[in-house]
Design a protein around this motif. Structure first.
Motif, mmCIF file in Angstrom:
data_model
loop_
_atom_site.group_PDB
_atom_site.id
_atom_site.type_symbol
_atom_site.label_atom_id
_atom_site.label_comp_id
_atom_site.label_asym_id
_atom_site.label_seq_id
_atom_site.Cartn_x
_atom_site.Cartn_y
_atom_site.Cartn_z
ATOM 1 N N ARG A 60 0.827 -1.204 0.000
ATOM 2 C CA ARG A 60 0.000 0.000 0.000
ATOM 3 C C ARG A 60 0.866 1.260 0.000
ATOM 4 N NH1 ARG A 60 -5.061 0.965 4.172
ATOM 5 N NH2 ARG A 60 -5.932 2.794 3.134
ATOM 6 N N GLY A 61 0.409 2.272 -0.740
ATOM 7 C CA GLY A 61 1.104 3.547 -0.759
ATOM 8 C C GLY A 61 2.197 3.607 -1.808
ATOM 9 N N PRO A 62 2.831 4.754 -1.946
ATOM 10 C CA PRO A 62 3.889 4.918 -2.951
ATOM 11 C C PRO A 62 5.240 4.424 -2.447
ATOM 12 C CG PRO A 62 3.488 6.998 -1.853
ATOM 13 C CD PRO A 62 2.491 6.029 -1.276
ATOM 14 N N GLU A 63 6.096 4.045 -3.382
ATOM 15 C CA GLU A 63 7.466 3.663 -3.061
ATOM 16 C C GLU A 63 8.307 4.924 -2.915
ATOM 17 O OE1 GLU A 63 10.702 1.827 -2.024
ATOM 18 O OE2 GLU A 63 8.901 0.668 -2.464
ATOM 19 N N LEU A 64 8.968 5.061 -1.779
ATOM 20 C CA LEU A 64 9.718 6.278 -1.478
ATOM 21 C C LEU A 64 11.228 6.126 -1.647
ATOM 22 C CD1 LEU A 64 7.790 7.371 1.751
ATOM 23 C CD2 LEU A 64 7.349 8.052 -0.617
ATOM 24 N N VAL A 65 11.721 4.923 -1.839
ATOM 25 C CA VAL A 65 13.164 4.692 -1.900
ATOM 26 C C VAL A 65 13.586 4.239 -3.295
ATOM 27 C CG1 VAL A 65 15.105 3.437 -0.917
ATOM 28 C CG2 VAL A 65 13.205 4.135 0.552
ATOM 29 N N HIS A 66 13.095 3.092 -3.719
ATOM 30 C CA HIS A 66 13.534 2.494 -4.984
ATOM 31 C C HIS A 66 12.630 2.942 -6.131
ATOM 32 C CE1 HIS A 66 16.295 -0.128 -2.774
ATOM 33 N NE2 HIS A 66 15.302 -0.357 -1.933
ATOM 34 N N ASN A 67 12.550 4.242 -6.335
ATOM 35 C CA ASN A 67 11.684 4.789 -7.386
ATOM 36 C C ASN A 67 12.470 5.542 -8.464
ATOM 37 O OD1 ASN A 67 12.478 6.943 -5.857
ATOM 38 N ND2 ASN A 67 10.415 7.520 -5.185
ATOM 39 N N THR A 68 13.785 5.361 -8.515
ATOM 40 C CA THR A 68 14.620 5.999 -9.535
ATOM 41 C C THR A 68 15.502 4.950 -10.191
ATOM 42 O OG1 THR A 68 16.318 6.532 -7.881
ATOM 43 C CG2 THR A 68 14.645 8.222 -8.330
ATOM 44 N N LEU A 69 16.010 5.286 -11.364
ATOM 45 C CA LEU A 69 16.903 4.396 -12.104
ATOM 46 C C LEU A 69 18.344 4.639 -11.672
ATOM 47 C CD1 LEU A 69 15.336 4.785 -15.665
ATOM 48 C CD2 LEU A 69 15.097 2.825 -14.144
ATOM 49 N N GLN A 70 19.020 3.600 -11.235
ATOM 50 C CA GLN A 70 20.400 3.737 -10.788
ATOM 51 C C GLN A 70 21.341 4.054 -11.945
ATOM 52 O OE1 GLN A 70 21.334 0.128 -8.671
ATOM 53 N NE2 GLN A 70 20.345 0.816 -6.790
ATOM 54 N N PHE A 71 21.118 3.431 -13.100
ATOM 55 C CA PHE A 71 21.996 3.635 -14.247
ATOM 56 C C PHE A 71 21.489 4.720 -15.193
ATOM 57 C CE2 PHE A 71 22.635 -0.720 -12.801
ATOM 58 C CZ PHE A 71 24.014 -0.765 -12.685
ATOM 59 N N LYS A 72 20.371 5.363 -14.837
ATOM 60 C CA LYS A 72 19.840 6.506 -15.598
ATOM 61 C C LYS A 72 19.550 6.146 -17.050
ATOM 62 C CE LYS A 72 20.412 8.960 -11.921
ATOM 63 N NZ LYS A 72 19.262 9.351 -11.086
ATOM 64 N N GLN A 73 19.053 4.921 -17.292
ATOM 65 C CA GLN A 73 18.750 4.539 -18.671
ATOM 66 C C GLN A 73 17.325 4.013 -18.786
ATOM 67 O OE1 GLN A 73 22.618 2.319 -19.723
ATOM 68 N NE2 GLN A 73 22.242 3.543 -21.550
ATOM 69 N N TYR A 74 17.101 2.684 -18.649
ATOM 70 C CA TYR A 74 15.783 2.130 -18.937
ATOM 71 C C TYR A 74 15.414 1.101 -17.866
ATOM 72 C CZ TYR A 74 18.236 3.551 -23.148
ATOM 73 O OH TYR A 74 19.033 4.220 -24.028
ATOM 74 N N GLY A 75 14.107 0.836 -17.762
ATOM 75 C CA GLY A 75 13.641 -0.140 -16.789
ATOM 76 C C GLY A 75 12.140 -0.299 -16.847
ATOM 77 N N ILE A 76 11.600 -1.030 -15.867
ATOM 78 C CA ILE A 76 10.162 -1.268 -15.736
ATOM 79 C C ILE A 76 9.733 -0.722 -14.375
ATOM 80 C CG2 ILE A 76 8.336 -2.995 -15.621
ATOM 81 C CD1 ILE A 76 9.989 -4.770 -17.405
ATOM 82 N N MET A 77 8.689 0.106 -14.367
ATOM 83 C CA MET A 77 8.190 0.721 -13.137
ATOM 84 C C MET A 77 6.768 0.248 -12.874
ATOM 85 S SD MET A 77 7.817 4.760 -12.136
ATOM 86 C CE MET A 77 6.523 5.038 -13.332
ATOM 87 N N ALA A 78 6.489 -0.089 -11.616
ATOM 88 C CA ALA A 78 5.146 -0.518 -11.225
ATOM 89 C C ALA A 78 4.240 0.701 -11.087
ATOM 90 C CB ALA A 78 5.199 -1.293 -9.904
ATOM 91 N N LEU A 79 3.037 0.601 -11.621
ATOM 92 C CA LEU A 79 2.031 1.663 -11.513
ATOM 93 C C LEU A 79 0.970 1.345 -10.475
ATOM 94 C CD1 LEU A 79 1.495 2.504 -15.299
ATOM 95 C CD2 LEU A 79 3.034 3.604 -13.663
ATOM 96 N N GLY A 80 1.117 0.239 -9.789
ATOM 97 C CA GLY A 80 0.185 -0.148 -8.742
ATOM 98 C C GLY A 80 0.828 -1.177 -7.838
ATOM 99 N N GLY A 81 0.221 -1.380 -6.677
ATOM 100 C CA GLY A 81 0.749 -2.355 -5.735
ATOM 101 C C GLY A 81 0.370 -3.775 -6.114
ATOM 102 N N GLY A 82 1.183 -4.721 -5.694
ATOM 103 C CA GLY A 82 0.902 -6.123 -5.984
ATOM 104 C C GLY A 82 1.991 -7.026 -5.454
#
Length: 230
Positions: free
Chosen positions: A66-88
């Motif tokens: 529940r709620g937003p992710e406050l820590v692991h919400n950025t890209l470490q390598f500043k390129q590409y990835g997959i981001m969750a838009l909801g909890g699960g």
């Protein structure tokens, strides 16, 4: 061919060749370092416990999703990835699907991928089918990894552009048990700038945060602690 048709064909040919073409220079990947292990690490289906410890059971703990992710919400390598838009929750099968899909579609000579989520660690119990109610908590059926909104699940980086990895990252995002999307650093920067613009230029000052802080309409009587937190 008469003179009129000849002149018409010549003019058309000159017009088509007179345009100046401009191709932007390719991106520079000189600062990108490829690690030794470029493939995603195999994820264990069951966490390893010492032989003297019995695997502990756990409550549902839906607050972990529940709620937003406050820590692991950025890209470490500043390129590409997959981001969750909801909890699960991610099961072991989802980890294997991500690992195998990226392993097949990724160019190992100039790309690499890393996990951004932990291996399945939260136990989920289940009572066998056809049993009576009661009898205590059921046995552990499988393990999952809870994910919050905005969590980066996996990253793909290297000497490549977004268009090269977008198609298989999008396919993976559509197969996850919650809403997700393929993102790049430019997309995340654009989303952050848009959110900042909306907050600074908001015409309605009666936001949910303002209503809760000032107890408008006596809302403190029926709000939950999660409303104050988020």
């Amino acid at each position: 061919m008469n003179a009129t048709n000849f002149l018409r064909t010549t003019c058309i040919s000159l017009v088509q060749k007179s345009g100046m073409k401009y191709f932007p220079p390719p991106p520079n990947f000189e600062n990108v370092e490829i690690p030794e292990k470029v493939r995603l690490k195999y994820i264990d289906k069951v966490p390893a416990y010492p032989p003297t410890i019995r695997p502990p059971k756990m409550q549902k703990k839906l607050k972990l999703m529940r709620g937003p992710e406050l820590v692991h919400n950025t890209l470490q390598f500043k390129q590409y990835g997959i981001m969750a838009l909801g909890g699960g929750r991610l099961k072991w099968g989802h980890f294997e699907m991500i690992r195998l899909t990226i392993g097949r579609k990724m160019d190992n000579s100039r790309m690499f991928a890393v996990w951004r989520v932990d291996a399945p660690w939260q136990p989920v119990t289940k009572i066998g089918q056809g049993q009576r109610m009661g009898g205590g908590k059921g046995s552990i059926d499988h393990y999952v990894t809870p994910v919050k909104t905005g969590r980066i699940i996996v990253e793909v980086a290297g000497k490549c552009e977004y268009e090269e990895v977008k198609h298989f990252l999008h396919d993976i995002a559509m197969k996850l048990p919650f809403k997700a999307m393929a993102v790049s650093q430019e997309i995340l920067d654009k989303m952050a700038a848009e959110q900042k613009y909306l907050e600074e230029n908001n015409q309605n000052y009666y936001t949910m945060k303002y209503l809760i802080q000032n107890n408008m309409g006596g809302c403190h009587r029926w709000l939950s602690p999660y409303d104050f937190k988020f």
